[in-house]
Design a protein around this motif. Structure first.
Motif, mmCIF file in Angstrom:
data_model
loop_
_atom_site.group_PDB
_atom_site.id
_atom_site.type_symbol
_atom_site.label_atom_id
_atom_site.label_comp_id
_atom_site.label_asym_id
_atom_site.label_seq_id
_atom_site.Cartn_x
_atom_site.Cartn_y
_atom_site.Cartn_z
ATOM 1 N N UNK A 160 -40.495 16.634 -33.816
ATOM 2 C CA UNK A 160 -40.465 15.187 -34.036
ATOM 3 C C UNK A 160 -39.391 14.563 -33.171
ATOM 4 N N UNK A 161 -39.766 13.601 -32.361
ATOM 5 C CA UNK A 161 -38.840 13.027 -31.393
ATOM 6 C C UNK A 161 -38.996 11.523 -31.336
ATOM 7 N N UNK A 162 -37.969 10.907 -30.762
ATOM 8 C CA UNK A 162 -38.017 9.505 -30.347
ATOM 9 C C UNK A 162 -38.022 9.513 -28.830
ATOM 10 N N UNK A 163 -38.993 8.850 -28.260
ATOM 11 C CA UNK A 163 -39.184 8.855 -26.814
ATOM 12 C C UNK A 163 -38.793 7.488 -26.265
ATOM 13 N N UNK A 164 -37.869 7.507 -25.280
ATOM 14 C CA UNK A 164 -37.483 6.283 -24.579
ATOM 15 C C UNK A 164 -38.055 6.369 -23.174
ATOM 16 N N UNK A 165 -38.728 5.312 -22.722
ATOM 17 C CA UNK A 165 -39.394 5.321 -21.417
ATOM 18 C C UNK A 165 -39.095 4.036 -20.669
ATOM 19 N N UNK A 166 -39.046 4.158 -19.310
ATOM 20 C CA UNK A 166 -38.822 2.988 -18.460
ATOM 21 C C UNK A 166 -39.703 3.127 -17.221
ATOM 22 N N UNK A 167 -40.309 2.046 -16.726
ATOM 23 C CA UNK A 167 -41.170 2.114 -15.535
ATOM 24 C C UNK A 167 -40.340 2.251 -14.243
ATOM 25 N N UNK A 168 -40.945 2.829 -13.250
ATOM 26 C CA UNK A 168 -40.299 2.989 -11.936
ATOM 27 C C UNK A 168 -41.046 2.096 -10.953
ATOM 28 N N UNK A 169 -40.294 1.159 -10.328
ATOM 29 C CA UNK A 169 -40.865 0.222 -9.368
ATOM 30 C C UNK A 169 -40.139 0.367 -8.028
ATOM 31 N N UNK A 170 -40.913 0.279 -6.998
ATOM 32 C CA UNK A 170 -40.320 0.149 -5.666
ATOM 33 C C UNK A 170 -40.781 -1.203 -5.154
ATOM 34 N N UNK A 171 -39.887 -2.126 -5.273
ATOM 35 C CA UNK A 171 -40.298 -3.508 -5.024
ATOM 36 C C UNK A 171 -41.145 -3.954 -6.187
ATOM 37 N N UNK A 172 -42.380 -4.281 -5.851
ATOM 38 C CA UNK A 172 -43.322 -4.669 -6.907
ATOM 39 C C UNK A 172 -44.357 -3.588 -7.152
ATOM 40 N N UNK A 173 -44.187 -2.453 -6.452
ATOM 41 C CA UNK A 173 -45.160 -1.365 -6.579
ATOM 42 C C UNK A 173 -44.781 -0.449 -7.735
ATOM 43 N N UNK A 174 -45.713 -0.249 -8.642
ATOM 44 C CA UNK A 174 -45.489 0.627 -9.783
ATOM 45 C C UNK A 174 -45.774 2.065 -9.373
#
Length: 566
Positions: free
Chosen positions: A134-148
């Protein structure tokens, strides 16, 4: 009334104290919730900071492979609260991480949400794809400029979070639940299927999201009355919901109000007891004594004066004197009434004796009279005098000196009239019916005389019908409560007394008309071949000496002007 505003002020202050106590308890719950969730807040904040840093590094470097995985392994190795860290590309493949490199992450809970929303998020999973716990997951997106490019994730097992509810130093009555801005439960101090007494009923977790911390009262899903507090861990992302039972504060909230209310009630009881002891009980006794005096004329004083206010003692003395004077006056009045009744009875007795004396004198005259006409005339006078004497005899013989019963007097007078006007060889069927009608003497006397004259006339002219019947019907009936009717009905036909022996002087008719006027009645006669019906209708009226004297005087004048037919 004097204690009421003081008690109201005390109750108001107690309510204010209770409200202040409520606010203090809410602040204590907020503090406890913040303290209880501090470890989880620190772990989640650390994980959120780590993913933000890693996302920035991946966006700047963009390299994958062993060097990238070494960075994630080093992070997990030196941060004991983290169990996994890694980078997943936009196709859902784990390009680098602390373990499981090359694994397809599209079946996990993070990829579908991140692929759609592409923003930082925190989620809870009962079974992590990599860590298997059982976990808590923290996530963040990676962008280069406006490119996901993909997203970075860091997992924090619930078992490694320091300071969660239930650990050392946490209030045992406090329950903590963490949730994200989407209303998903991240962690709880008990199993996820046992949250019915922790979550508020009728309020979704998304409705509790707020940038500030606050507290409220309500019921849990299982119906328990509880106090709830919401504390933002990461505003807009993670929140902590703490609650504890409300019953533990009932006495502390009630006690500030209870004692002022008891003080007011005790004060009112004491005041009522004092008023009752000093005033009310004496007034109640005075009321009872007045009732006793009203029913039996027995005077009962309140007391000997001890333990009673001077004003009440004076009232008691005043009413006792008044009652004594009233009893004395009533006794004198009753004695005067008794004396007057005795004198009135004596007057009636004397009048009756005088009338009987006149009747005796007339009787002597009858014996010495030589002509039949003279004897008949004197006998009629004697009958009228005896009729008046009967009224006075009834007045002094009855308990009511004001009224007499007309039925009793009529029966006595009519019997005497019939006995004097008939002989033994007459075969006449005589019926008498009298209703109990009460009359004053000024109506009773002329009614008796009128009835005697009417019966005398009926006996003069009564006759046999063709079938041999001879009837005389005399009746006094009550038509209404105040109206009555005297009726004398006789048969006609072959007369008992030959017509040549019946001499009409007109006196009887004059007397009947005068007596009817004095009574205030109306006379009606119905005559046919077989019957002669005489009817007198009158009302029983109150005694009025002046009116009756005037009417009698008018009758005397009318008698002098009557005709000469009977």
């Amino acid at each position: 009334m004097a204690l009421l505003p003081i008690g109201a002020i005390a109750v108001f202050q107690a309510v204010q104290i209770g409200a202040e106590e409520q606010r203090r308890l809410e602040a204590a719950l907020l503090t406890s919730t913040a303290e209880a969730s501090a470890g989880e807040a620190l772990a989640i904040a650390s994980a959120s900071g780590a993913v933000s840093t890693l996302a920035a590094h991946m966006a700047a470097d963009g390299r994958t492979g062993d060097s990238c995985s070494d960075m994630f392994e080093t992070l997990v190795q030196y941060t004991r609260q983290f169990s996994f860290a890694g980078y997943t590309d936009l196709d859902g493949i784990l390009q680098c991480g602390s373990e499981g490199v090359g694994r397809d992450m599209r079946d996990g809970i993070v990829f579908p949400i991140m692929d759609e929303q592409r923003r930082p998020l925190v989620l809870a999973s009962g079974y992590g794809s990599i860590s298997g716990t059982s976990v808590i997951v923290s996530a963040a997106p990676v962008y280069r400029g406006t490119e996901y490019l993909g997203f970075v994730t860091v997992s924090v097992p619930h078992s490694r979070i320091f300071g969660i509810p239930g650990s050392a130093g946490t209030d045992g009555a406090l329950n903590i639940v963490t949730f994200n801005a989407d209303g998903a439960v991240l962690s709880a101090d008990r199993a996820f299927d046992r949250l019915d007494n922790t979550l508020p009923v009728g309020r979704a977790l998304t409705s509790l999201v707020s940038p500030r911390q606050y507290a409220f009262s309500g019921h849990s899903v299982d119906g328990e009355d509880r106090m709830f507090a919401v504390v933002p861990i990461i505003p807009g992302v993670i929140y902590a919901l703490g609650s504890w039972p409300r019953e533990t504060f009932v006495w502390s909230r009630l006690s500030p109000v209870l004692f002022p209310v008891l003080m007011l009630c005790v004060g009112l009881i004491v005041a009522f007891g004092a008023v009752n002891a000093l005033v009310i009980r004496h007034i109640r006794r005075l009321k009872n004594n007045l009732k006793v005096f009203s029913g039996s004329r027995r005077i009962v004083p309140l007391s000997n004066g001890r333990g009673m206010a001077q004003e009440l003692a004076e009232i008691d003395e005043a009413w006792t004197d008044l009652a004594s004077q009233l009893v004395h006056d009533e006794a004198e009045l009753e004695n005067m009434v008794h004396e007057k009744n005795v004198l009135l009875k004596e007057v009636h007795h004397r009048v009756k004796n005088n009338l009987q004396l006149i009747a005796s004198i007339v009787n002597l005259k009858i014996r010495r009279a030589h002509s039949p006409e003279a004897r008949r005339t004197l006998k009629e006078v004697q009958g009228r005098v005896m009729s008046i004497a009967s009224v006075h005899r009834a007045l002094y013989s009855s308990t009511n000196n004001a009224q007499v019963r007309a039925d009793e007097l009529l029966r006595s007078v009519i019997d005497s009239t019939i006995m004097a006007g008939t002989t033994e060889d007459w075969s006449v069927n005589i019926t008498q019916t009298y209703a109990p009608v009460l009359l004053y003497p000024d109506q009773a006397v002329p009614l008796l005389l009128l009835a005697s004259e009417a019966v005398t006339n009926a006996l003069k002219y009564i006759g046999r019908l063709d079938d041999g019947r001879a009837e005389l019907d005399i009746a006094l009936t009550s038509l209404t409560e105040d109206e009555a009717m005297l009726r004398v009905n006789n048969t006609r036909g072959t007369p008992f007394i030959p017509p040549d022996q019946v001499v009409g002087s007109g006196l009887g008719r004059s007397l009947i008309a005068g007596f009817a006027t004095q009574i205030g009645g109306t006379v009606e006669t119905l005559v046919d071949d077989n019957y002669y019906d005489f009817r007198l209708t009158f009302e029983a009226e109150a005694f009025d000496p002046s009116e009756r004297e005037t009417i009698v005087e008018d009758v005397d004048l009318d008698l002098d002007r009557e005709g000469d037919s009977d």
